[in-house]
Design a protein around this motif. Structure first.
Motif, PDB file in Angstrom:
ATOM      1  N   ARG A 179     -15.781 -21.904  23.255  1.00 15.12           N
ATOM      2  CA  ARG A 179     -14.849 -20.986  22.598  1.00 15.12           C
ATOM      3  C   ARG A 179     -15.601 -20.221  21.517  1.00 15.12           C
ATOM      4  O   ARG A 179     -16.596 -20.691  20.971  1.00 15.12           O
ATOM      5  CB  ARG A 179     -13.686 -21.765  21.954  1.00 15.12           C
ATOM      6  CG  ARG A 179     -12.513 -21.943  22.878  1.00 15.12           C
ATOM      7  CD  ARG A 179     -11.313 -22.495  22.124  1.00 15.12           C
ATOM      8  NE  ARG A 179     -10.135 -22.595  22.957  1.00 15.12           N
ATOM      9  CZ  ARG A 179      -9.262 -21.623  23.157  1.00 15.12           C
ATOM     10  NH1 ARG A 179      -9.453 -20.435  22.589  1.00 15.12           N
ATOM     11  NH2 ARG A 179      -8.202 -21.804  23.914  1.00 15.12           N
TER      12      ARG A 179
ATOM     13  N   SER B  95     -10.821 -13.143  32.589  1.00 13.42           N
ATOM     14  CA  SER B  95     -10.979 -14.484  32.030  1.00 13.42           C
ATOM     15  C   SER B  95     -10.821 -15.579  33.073  1.00 13.42           C
ATOM     16  O   SER B  95     -11.464 -16.631  32.987  1.00 13.42           O
ATOM     17  CB  SER B  95      -9.977 -14.708  30.891  1.00 13.42           C
ATOM     18  OG  SER B  95     -10.214 -13.816  29.829  1.00 13.42           O
TER      19      SER B  95
ATOM     20  N   ALA C 289     -12.789 -13.914  28.465  1.00 12.49           N
ATOM     21  CA  ALA C 289     -13.028 -15.092  27.630  1.00 12.49           C
ATOM     22  C   ALA C 289     -14.168 -15.886  28.239  1.00 12.49           C
ATOM     23  O   ALA C 289     -14.200 -16.121  29.448  1.00 12.49           O
ATOM     24  CB  ALA C 289     -11.769 -15.949  27.548  1.00 12.49           C
TER      25      ALA C 289
ATOM     26  N   SER D 166     -16.706 -14.066  23.895  1.00 11.53           N
ATOM     27  CA  SER D 166     -15.945 -13.179  24.780  1.00 11.53           C
ATOM     28  C   SER D 166     -16.746 -11.917  24.990  1.00 11.53           C
ATOM     29  O   SER D 166     -17.663 -11.603  24.218  1.00 11.53           O
ATOM     30  CB  SER D 166     -14.569 -12.849  24.184  1.00 11.53           C
ATOM     31  OG  SER D 166     -14.700 -12.163  22.953  1.00 11.53           O
TER      32      SER D 166
ATOM     33  N   SER E 201     -12.860 -13.251  21.036  1.00 14.37           N
ATOM     34  CA  SER E 201     -11.612 -13.502  21.760  1.00 14.37           C
ATOM     35  C   SER E 201     -11.170 -12.254  22.510  1.00 14.37           C
ATOM     36  O   SER E 201     -11.471 -11.123  22.099  1.00 14.37           O
ATOM     37  CB  SER E 201     -10.493 -13.924  20.798  1.00 14.37           C
ATOM     38  OG  SER E 201     -10.080 -12.843  19.992  1.00 14.37           O
TER      39      SER E 201
ATOM     40  N   PHE F 161     -14.962 -19.069  27.704  1.00 15.44           N
ATOM     41  CA  PHE F 161     -14.846 -20.529  27.707  1.00 15.44           C
ATOM     42  C   PHE F 161     -14.127 -21.105  28.919  1.00 15.44           C
ATOM     43  O   PHE F 161     -13.757 -22.273  28.933  1.00 15.44           O
ATOM     44  CB  PHE F 161     -14.140 -21.012  26.416  1.00 15.44           C
ATOM     45  CG  PHE F 161     -12.704 -20.601  26.291  1.00 15.44           C
ATOM     46  CD1 PHE F 161     -11.684 -21.435  26.728  1.00 15.44           C
ATOM     47  CD2 PHE F 161     -12.355 -19.394  25.711  1.00 15.44           C
ATOM     48  CE1 PHE F 161     -10.354 -21.069  26.604  1.00 15.44           C
ATOM     49  CE2 PHE F 161     -11.036 -19.019  25.582  1.00 15.44           C
ATOM     50  CZ  PHE F 161     -10.032 -19.864  26.024  1.00 15.44           C
TER      51      PHE F 161
ATOM     52  N   SER G 130     -22.005 -20.657  19.037  1.00 14.69           N
ATOM     53  CA  SER G 130     -21.378 -20.397  20.335  1.00 14.69           C
ATOM     54  C   SER G 130     -22.295 -19.615  21.255  1.00 14.69           C
ATOM     55  O   SER G 130     -22.400 -19.919  22.454  1.00 14.69           O
ATOM     56  CB  SER G 130     -20.064 -19.636  20.135  1.00 14.69           C
ATOM     57  OG  SER G 130     -19.106 -20.434  19.469  1.00 14.69           O
TER      58      SER G 130
ATOM     59  N   CYS H  60     -10.106 -24.656  30.198  1.00 16.42           N
ATOM     60  CA  CYS H  60     -11.381 -24.698  29.484  1.00 16.42           C
ATOM     61  C   CYS H  60     -12.451 -25.234  30.415  1.00 16.42           C
ATOM     62  O   CYS H  60     -12.262 -26.292  31.029  1.00 16.42           O
ATOM     63  CB  CYS H  60     -11.254 -25.598  28.245  1.00 16.42           C
ATOM     64  SG  CYS H  60     -12.710 -25.612  27.193  1.00 16.42           S
TER      65      CYS H  60
END
Length: 349
Positions: free
Chosen positions: A200, A172, A191, A203, A79, A193, A253, A24
Motif C-alpha cells: 500500500r 486496480s 492501485a 499507485s 492512491s 497493492f 513502499s 490485497c
C-alpha cells in the motif's frame, strides 16, 4: 491455458490458502527484504536521505513496460482516489461523467464530491451504448471489484472516440494479470497493492500526451520539477512529462514496489494471465459442481452471489477470500496452485 508452478519459496511465502488478491496481494520475499533493508538504514543513519530515487525510476519503468507505455507517460502516487481527483478537477463545471452502476467508490467519489458535475450511472453491459455527445468522460474499471466482471474495453473506447469523450480506466483489479494497453486510454489509474503485489502507498497514473495538456499539476512539489535541484521557492519549470503529476513518494513502499514489479516482469503478464485464468476456470467448474454459479466467466476474480456468509467458515479453515456486495469473492494469482483451489472446494463441500 497452463497452470504454472506457484512462485513460492524464493519468490513468495504464503502460509495460508490465500485467494484474496482483489483485496490485497502478497508481497514477494525480495520486496520484504527491500523494505527491511531500507528501514534498518533509516534507523541506523547509514544512508543520505530516506531512500533512493533509483527505486522510483525502476518502479516507474517496470510499470510502464507491464502496461505498454513509455515511462514518460507514468506518474507515481499513493492512491487511486488522488489520481482520479486530479482528473475530476480538470473538468469544466457541468461536464457529464459516465460510469457503471456499482463502480468502486475511489473511481467515482472525486467526481461526485465536486457537486457541479453531471454524474450518470448505467449498467456495465450498457456502458458503451450509453456514451452520448454530451459525455465528457467515461470512468470505469477494467474489472469490477465486487464481482469480477470484465468490461467490453474495445467497445467503450470506440464509443468514447466516436463522441469525443475522454476515458479514465481503473486497472486496480486487472493490471498484473490482464494484458493491458494503457496508452489506449486518456488516463489509467492503478492501485499497486493488489495484482501488482506492491505495498500500500503505491499507485500509478498514466496520461496520454494529448490529455496532459488539460491536466493541472495540483499537488506538484519539488519532485515534479524539471530540474530536481530546483527546490527552493516556486518551481521554475515542471517536468515536461507525466512526472509533473507525481505525488511525494513513500520510499519504503517504492523500494519494495521496484522489486515486486521485477518479479512480475520476470514471469511475464501473458504467462500470469494463462495461469490465473486456468486456476479461475478450475475454481468456477468446481463451484458449479457444488451448485454455485460465478458471476464472471472470463476473469481471475471469481465471485458467487449469495455465498458471502461462508467467508467466516473459510477463514477458520485458513482460506482467505472476501465478502463483497453480497458475493463470496475469490481472486487467484501467480502464487496460487491447483491445490489451493481444491482446498476451497473441499471446505465448501
Amino acid at each position: 491455458m497452463e497452470i504454472l508452478e506457484p512462485l513460492s519459496g524464493d519468490a513468495f511465502a504464503p502460509e495460508t490458502t490465500y485467494l484474496n488478491t482483489s483485496t490485497c496481494g502478497l508481497l514477494p520475499r525480495r520486496a520484504v527484504d527491500a523494505i527491511t533493508r531500507l528501514a534498518r538504514e533509516n534507523a541506523a543513519g547509514t544512508r543520505e536521505g530516506a531512500g533512493g530515487f533509483d527505486a522510483l525510476t525502476a518502479a516507474r519503468g517496470a510499470f510502464a513496460r507491464l502496461v505498454g507505455v513509455g515511462a514518460d507517460r507514468v506518474a507515481l502516487g499513493s492512491s487511486v482516489s488522488v489520481h482520479v481527483a486530479l482528473v475530476a478537477h480538470s473538468l469544466p463545471a457541468g461536464s457529464e461523467v459516465l460510469a457503471p452502476e456499482g463502480e468502486f467508490s475511489s473511481v467515482v467519489q472525486p467526481f461526485a464530491v465536486r457537486g457541479d458535475l453531471k454524474t450518470r450511472y448505467v449498467p456495465l453491459e450498457s456502458l458503451a451504448e450509453e456514451v452520448r455527445p454530451e459525455t465528457a468522460l467515461v470512468a470505469f474499471s477494467a474489472v469490477q471489484s465486487a464481482d469480477g466482471r470484465v468490461a467490453d474495453l474495445a467497445a467503450v473506447r470506440a464509443a468514447a472516440a466516436a463522441h469525443g469523450a475522454r476515458t479514465l480506466l481503473d486497472a486496480s483489479q486487472s493490471a498484473g494479470w490482464l494484458p493491458l494497453d494503457a496508452g489506449a486510454y486518456d488516463y489509467t489509474v492503478t492501485a499497486g497493492f493488489k495484482f501488482l503485489t506492491c505495498p500500500r502507498g503505491t499507485s500509478f497514473l498514466t496520461v496520454t500526451e494529448e490529455a496532459q495538456e488539460g491536466l493541472a499539476a495540483l499537488h506538484s512539489g519539488w519532485l515534479a520539477a524539471q530540474d530536481l535541484v530546483d527546490n527552493y521557492g516556486p518551481v521554475r519549470a515542471l517536468a515536461g512529462d507525466a512526472r509533473r503529476y507525481d505525488e511525494p513518494a513513500s520510499f519504503l513502499s517504492y523500494h519494495a514496489a521496484a522489486e515486486s514489479l521485477a518479479v512480475l516482469e520476470s514471469v511475464g503478464i501473458e504467462a500470469v494471465y494463462a495461469h490465473d485464468m486456468a486456476l479461475a476456470a478450475r475454481l468456477r467448474a468446481g463451484l458449479a459442481a457444488l451448485g454455485h454459479e460465478a458471476v464472471a466467466t472470463d476473469s481471475a476474480v471469481v465471485a458467487v452471489p449469495g455465498l458471502d456468509g461462508a467467508q467466516p467458515e473459510l477463514l477458520r479453515a485458513g482460506i482467505y477470500a472476501a465478502a463483497r456486495g453480497g458475493n463470496l469473492r475469490f481472486a487467484v494469482h501467480l502464487y496460487n496452485s491447483s491445490a489451493d483451489v481444491d482446498r476451497v472446494l473441499e471446505v465448501l463441500a
